[in-house]
Structures are given as C-alpha cells and as structure tokens.
Design a protein around this motif. Structure first.
Motif: not given
Length: 87
Positions: A59-60, A62-65
């Motif tokens: 998930e991180a 996918e958020r670019g994190e």
C-alpha cells in the motif's frame, strides 16, 4: 496402543517412560501432537503478521512512499554497530 517406531525413537520413548515423565507411548504421542498443534498455531500467527506487514508495504509503495534500499540498509547497519559496540 501398539505402534512401530524407528529404533532411535523407540529408545527415546522408552527412556521417557522409564524416567517417569510419561506413563505410556500414548501420553508421549499426545504430548507430541499438542506440541505440533502449538507450533502450527505460532507459525500461522507469524505468517499472518508477516502478511499484514507485506500488505502495508504494498500500500505504501502504491502511494509512492518508497524508501531507498541502500540508505535504509546502511541505517540498519549503523544501528546494529551502535547496539553491539555498547554491549
């Protein structure tokens, strides 16, 4: 219960019974099955925790994190050096 065992396991079982730890092969087998069930439960819990961590990472990402791997590995090495140089 009669159960053929390999000689080394039979000797182990005999020693356990002779020591008074267990009264019979059935008790030994029951203890072994209980230990196996406990181990499976622990592994399942660890697997689920790891799965949750992986999903958090996905998930991180996918958020670019994303973190730079080389930088993070060096930070981990530094923390380990500090931890083990203080002991």
């Amino acid at each position: 219960m009669t159960m053929p065992l390999p000689p080394d396991l039979q000797q182990f079982a005999d020693r356990q019974i002779a020591s008074g730890k267990y009264a019979s092969l059935e008790e030994i087998l029951l203890a072994g099955l209980q230990a196996l069930a406990e181990r499976e439960q622990i592994y399942q819990g660890r697997f689920e925790a790891l799965r949750r961590e992986v999903l958090l990472g996905v998930e991180a990402a996918e958020r670019g994190e994303l973190l730079d791997a080389a930088t993070e590995i060096e930070a981990i090495r530094q923390r380990l050096r500090q931890r083990y140089s203080q002991t």
